[in-house]
Design a protein around this motif. Structure first.
Motif, PDB file in Angstrom:
ATOM      1  N   UNK A   9       3.811  10.341  -7.359  1.00 26.34           N
ATOM      2  CA  UNK A   9       4.907  10.672  -8.268  1.00 26.34           C
ATOM      3  C   UNK A   9       4.571  10.496  -9.747  1.00 26.34           C
ATOM      4  N   UNK A  10       3.575   9.685 -10.049  1.00 27.79           N
ATOM      5  CA  UNK A  10       3.241   9.417 -11.451  1.00 27.79           C
ATOM      6  C   UNK A  10       2.613  10.645 -12.099  1.00 27.79           C
ATOM      7  N   UNK A  11       2.680  10.686 -13.417  1.00 28.02           N
ATOM      8  CA  UNK A  11       2.146  11.819 -14.169  1.00 28.02           C
ATOM      9  C   UNK A  11       0.632  11.916 -14.020  1.00 28.02           C
ATOM     10  N   UNK A  12       0.089  13.131 -14.092  1.00 30.86           N
ATOM     11  CA  UNK A  12      -1.370  13.289 -13.965  1.00 30.86           C
ATOM     12  C   UNK A  12      -2.150  12.533 -15.036  1.00 30.86           C
ATOM     13  N   UNK A  13      -1.533  12.301 -16.206  1.00 34.86           N
ATOM     14  CA  UNK A  13      -2.235  11.585 -17.270  1.00 34.86           C
ATOM     15  C   UNK A  13      -1.620  10.209 -17.534  1.00 34.86           C
ATOM     16  N   UNK A  14      -1.005   9.624 -16.508  1.00 34.34           N
ATOM     17  CA  UNK A  14      -0.399   8.297 -16.658  1.00 34.34           C
ATOM     18  C   UNK A  14      -1.466   7.248 -16.946  1.00 34.34           C
ATOM     19  N   UNK A  64       0.835  -1.204   0.000  1.00 33.11           N
ATOM     20  CA  UNK A  64       0.000   0.000   0.000  1.00 33.11           C
ATOM     21  C   UNK A  64       0.870   1.254   0.000  1.00 33.11           C
ATOM     22  N   UNK A  65       1.921   1.209   0.776  1.00 31.44           N
ATOM     23  CA  UNK A  65       2.873   2.328   0.850  1.00 31.44           C
ATOM     24  C   UNK A  65       3.512   2.571  -0.512  1.00 31.44           C
ATOM     25  N   UNK A  66       3.914   1.511  -1.171  1.00 37.38           N
ATOM     26  CA  UNK A  66       4.516   1.608  -2.499  1.00 37.38           C
ATOM     27  C   UNK A  66       3.537   2.224  -3.493  1.00 37.38           C
ATOM     28  N   UNK A  67       2.290   1.767  -3.482  1.00 33.37           N
ATOM     29  CA  UNK A  67       1.313   2.246  -4.459  1.00 33.37           C
ATOM     30  C   UNK A  67       0.934   3.691  -4.200  1.00 33.37           C
ATOM     31  N   UNK A  68       0.842   4.073  -2.941  1.00 35.21           N
ATOM     32  CA  UNK A  68       0.528   5.470  -2.629  1.00 35.21           C
ATOM     33  C   UNK A  68       1.672   6.401  -3.026  1.00 35.21           C
ATOM     34  N   UNK A  87      11.379   7.873  -8.139  1.00 32.81           N
ATOM     35  CA  UNK A  87      11.590   9.084  -8.938  1.00 32.81           C
ATOM     36  C   UNK A  87      12.605   8.839 -10.053  1.00 32.81           C
ATOM     37  N   UNK A  88      13.697   8.150  -9.756  1.00 37.96           N
ATOM     38  CA  UNK A  88      14.721   7.864 -10.773  1.00 37.96           C
ATOM     39  C   UNK A  88      14.180   6.931 -11.843  1.00 37.96           C
TER      40      UNK A  88
END
Length: 571
Positions: free
Chosen positions: A368-373, A359-363, A511-512
């Motif tokens: 961090x993911x793009x708004x239109x990912x 859950x921590x990973x997905x949140x 992020x990387x």
């Protein structure tokens, strides 16, 4: 005009809107792929045909346009089967060219001969053999039109020798695309409006059939003060900018969605064919609106069942129903939904820098993911984390295997989606079991230069199966996976690769990984003892899980029981 059968099929696919064809060259389709080579249709060379079927379905599901794939006789076409089933059940318009041995060898037990029609009739909206060269365009047009109009897979069966023959292509057969609007009759609309007016607690249960009806859905819910519960497949269309949304019901759902359905006295189901009868209310009246009449009353008995487009029907109903002032039912559901969201956030909070919770990973990914990912997720626990912890904002898209329930769908589907949307961020949430099932097509990402981002939830097990076994009171068996370091393996294949084992390094690594310009894989060691908790735990499930604990202790697995309790119940 005379052209070859192969050229005619390729031209028909292009005219119908197809831009890509996925497959592996060889044998009975060599003349077809040569016609592709000389055309504007792009050939995408996958390493396993199942991945090709999934990729074609991923592309066509997201675009709504036709995609194609082609297989050689025998094993080539057979390898497509699971990918085709998945794509068909998703409602993805795909045409499969399923080739067979030369006509002179049919019926003689020739090597690699299979009965393609018997195989594919059960997972297609159209499945026909081209028996004569002059039928090529006419049948190809019918296949493309069926796939687009009925939203599913169409299969063209063609012998290898016929693909190189000349056909007389005189008549201008072409695909016709129509967009009719269907409404229930006036008496049906009146009956629904009357039922809504007399109900005290109405809940709207919305499925993928409401795609495109977001604003009309909100207007209707506002008028009658009804909470909106959505199916898993409708997440991206229903959640955004929706003040009436209270989540999902079912085993993958949340408490607010489940209770809003269970506590209503009228359930209005809109464009959903949700399969699990036990999650429908016991005492409420049920009204079903669906564009497909064969689905009416299929999952639960209904009091009123009508055929209609959800958006147009809601618009007609909104002016017929009386506005409601009492919002008690709605407010109760919204309050419970806020509690569910607080619980989700709490489960993703950092507690141990040495341990990564899924859950921590997905949140973190959500932030961090793009708004239109565009996101895909493997069947099993990755799709649960996607549905519960990734936010829909009206730009993001989501695809999971919810009807076919296959493993290994996520990154092959992402291949097709990235082909269709080269400038968007495409992210596949992969289970370690799913990743190892179709690893060969990591090479397709490199060969096709596709910047897909693969996130591996590596818990060293078939986690969803393990949970199922434990809830049934069984000792989990045969679920353990001996995995490689997927990050290093990705690097060996030519991708960016990294591995995370500690929570305090998670966001930096994410992020990387997201910033890398090409294909990239991030292997994250997540907590194996994380249960996918249902929205409501029944007494029988508690007893069964306790029975598992007792068996595990007696078999020397006390540490696992302690970890299970600590990570899921001691919060």
């Amino acid at each position: 005009m005379s052209t070859s059968v192969s050229e005619t099929i390729v031209d028909t696919l292009l005219q119908a809107g197809a831009r890509r064809c996925y497959g592996i060259v060889g044998d009975t389709i060599n003349h077809f792929t040569d016609a592709v080579r000389r055309s504007e249709l792009e050939w995408v060379h996958v390493r396993h045909e199942e991945a090709g079927g999934l990729a074609a379905g991923g592309e066509s599901y997201m675009t709504g346009e036709l995609a194609a794939c082609a297989g050689t006789c025998g094993p080539g076409s057979l390898h497509f089967l699971n990918g085709i089933f998945e794509s068909h059940r998703n409602g993805a318009p795909v045409v499969l060219i399923a080739s067979n041995v030369d006509r002179s060898e049919e019926g003689l037990g020739f090597p690699q001969e299979v009965d393609q029609k018997r195989l594919y009739e059960q997972c297609s909206v159209f499945c026909e053999r081209i028996a004569h060269p002059d039928q090529a365009r006419r049948i190809a047009v019918q296949a493309a039109q069926a796939a687009l109009a009925r939203r599913g897979v169409a299969v063209l069966i063609v012998n290898g020798d016929l693909l190189q023959e000349t056909c007389h292509d005189a008549l201008p057969w072409r695909v016709n695309r129509a967009a009719p609007v269907t409404l229930p009759s006036e008496p049906e609309l009146t009956a629904i409006a009357e039922a809504v007016d007399v109900a005290a607690r109405t809940t709207l249960y919305v499925g993928i059939g409401a795609r495109g009806a977001h604003d009309r859905l909100i207007a209707f819910a506002d008028r009658i003060k009804a909470p909106i519960v959505h199916t898993t497949r409708a997440k991206e269309f229903v959640e955004p900018d929706n003040p009436f949304n209270v989540g999902m019901t079912g085993i993958l759902g949340n408490r607010a969605g489940m209770e809003a359905v269970a506590d209503c006295d009228l359930l209005l189901t809109l464009g959903t064919d949700f399969a699990y009868t036990q999650f429908y209310p016991d005492a409420a009246r049920i009204i079903q609106i669906d564009i497909d009449p064969t689905r009416l009353g299929r999952r639960t008995p209904v009091d009123i069942g009508v055929v209609g487009d959800v958006g147009a029907t809601l618009e007609a109903l909104t002016e017929r129903v009386a506005p409601r002032r009492d919002g008690t039912h709605l407010e109760r559901a919204l309050d419970r939904w806020r509690q569910d969201q607080d619980d989700y956030r709490a489960r993703g909070a950092v507690k141990d820098p040495n341990l990564v919770h899924p859950q921590q990973l997905t949140q973190a990914l959500d932030r961090l993911a793009a708004p239109d990912a565009i996101f895909t997720a493997d069947g099993g626990s990755p799709m649960v984390w996607l549905l519960r912890h990734l936010s829909a904002n009206g730009q993001r898209r989501f695809l999971t295997s919810l009807l076919h329930g296959t493993m290994a769908n996520a990154y092959p589907q992402a291949i097709g989606i990235q082909k269709a949307y080269p400038d968007r961020q495409v992210i596949a949430l992969c289970g370690d079991g799913g990743m190892t099932m179709l690893m060969g097509d990591l090479l397709t990402l490199v060969q096709e230069r596709l910047p897909v981002k693969l996130l591996v939830f590596n818990n060293g097990s078939l986690g969803f199966v393990e949970m199922e076994q434990r809830v049934e009171g069984l000792l989990d068996a045969y679920t353990e996976l001996k995995n490689p370091d997927f990050g290093k393996m990705a690097e060996a294949c030519g991708l960016y690769g990294d591995r995370v084992e500690r929570a305090d390094r998670l966001e930096e690594a994410l992020a990387s990984w997201l910033a890398h310009e090409g294909p990239a894989l991030l292997d994250v060691a997540v907590n194996r003892f994380e249960l996918v908790m249902p929205p409501k735990v029944e007494a029988g499930q508690v007893a069964s899980t306790a029975l598992f604990g007792l068996k595990a202790v007696l078999n020397g697995r006390t540490d696992e029981v302690v970890d299970l309790l600590k990570d899921n119940f001691v919060r």
